[in-house]
Enzyme design. Structure first.
Site, PDB file in Angstrom:
ATOM      1  CG  HIS A  27     -35.569  18.375   7.860  1.00  0.00           C
ATOM      2  ND1 HIS A  27     -34.436  18.608   7.123  1.00  0.00           N
ATOM      3  CD2 HIS A  27     -36.554  18.138   6.955  1.00  0.00           C
ATOM      4  CE1 HIS A  27     -34.712  18.503   5.829  1.00  0.00           C
ATOM      5  NE2 HIS A  27     -35.981  18.223   5.697  1.00  0.00           N
TER       6      HIS A  27
ATOM      7  NE  ARG B 200     -40.664  22.932   2.711  1.00  0.00           N
ATOM      8  CZ  ARG B 200     -39.703  22.321   2.068  1.00  0.00           C
ATOM      9  NH1 ARG B 200     -38.462  22.733   2.191  1.00  0.00           N
ATOM     10  NH2 ARG B 200     -39.959  21.316   1.261  1.00  0.00           N
TER      11      ARG B 200
ATOM     12  CE  LYS C 124     -33.668  13.227  -4.443  1.00  0.00           C
ATOM     13  NZ  LYS C 124     -34.281  13.636  -3.167  1.00  0.00           N
TER      14      LYS C 124
HETATM   15  P1  ADP Z   1     -37.981  14.632   0.578  1.00  0.00           P
HETATM   16  O1  ADP Z   1     -36.816  14.299  -0.275  1.00  0.00           O
HETATM   17  O2  ADP Z   1     -38.874  13.478   0.928  1.00  0.00           O
HETATM   18  O3  ADP Z   1     -38.759  15.881   0.165  1.00  0.00           O
HETATM   19  P2  ADP Z   1     -36.796  16.229   2.623  1.00  0.00           P
HETATM   20  O4  ADP Z   1     -35.581  15.813   3.342  1.00  0.00           O
HETATM   21  O5  ADP Z   1     -36.646  17.377   1.703  1.00  0.00           O
HETATM   22  O6  ADP Z   1     -37.322  14.929   1.940  1.00  0.00           O
HETATM   23  O7  ADP Z   1     -37.972  16.552   3.634  1.00  0.00           O
HETATM   24  C1  ADP Z   1     -38.542  15.622   4.501  1.00  0.00           C
HETATM   25  C2  ADP Z   1     -39.805  16.189   5.118  1.00  0.00           C
HETATM   26  O8  ADP Z   1     -39.501  17.397   5.801  1.00  0.00           O
HETATM   27  C3  ADP Z   1     -40.896  16.566   4.112  1.00  0.00           C
HETATM   28  O9  ADP Z   1     -42.151  16.328   4.703  1.00  0.00           O
HETATM   29  C4  ADP Z   1     -40.706  18.043   3.926  1.00  0.00           C
HETATM   30  O10 ADP Z   1     -41.885  18.692   3.526  1.00  0.00           O
HETATM   31  C5  ADP Z   1     -40.317  18.439   5.335  1.00  0.00           C
HETATM   32  N1  ADP Z   1     -39.559  19.697   5.379  1.00  0.00           N
HETATM   33  C6  ADP Z   1     -38.490  20.032   4.635  1.00  0.00           C
HETATM   34  N2  ADP Z   1     -38.061  21.275   4.960  1.00  0.00           N
HETATM   35  C7  ADP Z   1     -38.898  21.730   5.928  1.00  0.00           C
HETATM   36  C8  ADP Z   1     -39.014  22.962   6.654  1.00  0.00           C
HETATM   37  N3  ADP Z   1     -38.188  23.984   6.439  1.00  0.00           N
HETATM   38  N4  ADP Z   1     -40.013  23.075   7.562  1.00  0.00           N
HETATM   39  C9  ADP Z   1     -40.869  22.037   7.762  1.00  0.00           C
HETATM   40  N5  ADP Z   1     -40.828  20.873   7.103  1.00  0.00           N
HETATM   41  C10 ADP Z   1     -39.859  20.707   6.190  1.00  0.00           C
END
Ligand code: ADP
Length: 156
Positions: free
Chosen positions: A18, A91, A42
């Protein structure tokens, strides 16, 4: 006009993946708002307040990054902030399919808001909050998956 992007997610926890997406987004946008979506159904690792505190610590030295929480439709939140861009990270092909549907539906809801996707760095491809959370809940060391200035003690 100021270019504002929203980076929405659960961020439970906020990972190195992130962090990388937000930092790279700064070359395209004037302000990025990391927006933690409230989802009462959740079961989370950290409360909203704790997630806000951790993300604020990650970007303490970057005035162009804000941290906020929101409820309801992401598009409505974008409108309330005057943001014309939604930033998301990709990803894998599975991420792409999931994000594609959301972005196309969002486009139907508001034509003026563009979703912008950044591909993750190869080394961050396997980093996923769900797995990081599972490791943490089983007393594993997740420090390698956390943003650079966050350590295991900060998670308490
Ligand atoms: P959500 O619950 O909306 O999936 P996340 O917190 O898991 O939220 O992720 C938010 C955003 O960050 C999404 O666009 C997700 O694809 C992206 N993301 C999550 N992990 C990674 C990573 N390792 N590298 C790049 N982007 C990521």
């Amino acid at each position: 006009m100021k270019k504002i992007a929203i980076f929405p997610g659960s961020f439970d926890p906020f990972t190195i993946g992130h962090e990388e997406i937000v930092k790279r987004g700064l070359s395209m946008f004037d302000t990025i708002i990391v927006a933690i979506g409230k989802n009462s159904s959740k079961k989370t690792m950290h409360s909203l307040e704790k997630r806000m505190e951790l993300i604020n610590k990650v970007f303490a030295d970057e005035p162009r990054i804000e941290v906020d929480t929101y409820e309801g439709l992401t598009i409505n939140y974008c409108q309330s902030k005057g943001a014309k861009f939604l930033l998301r990270g990709l990803r894998t092909a599975a991420d792409f399919e999931y994000e594609r549907a959301i972005a196309q539906m969002n486009k139907n809801l508001d034509h003026e808001i563009e979703s912008v996707f950044l591909l993750t760095a190869p080394e961050h491809t396997p980093v996923c909050s769900t797995i990081v959370r599972d490791i943490f809940n089983n007393e594993g060391d997740i420090s390698a998956f956390l943003p650079t200035n966050i350590n295991m003690d900060d998670l308490k």
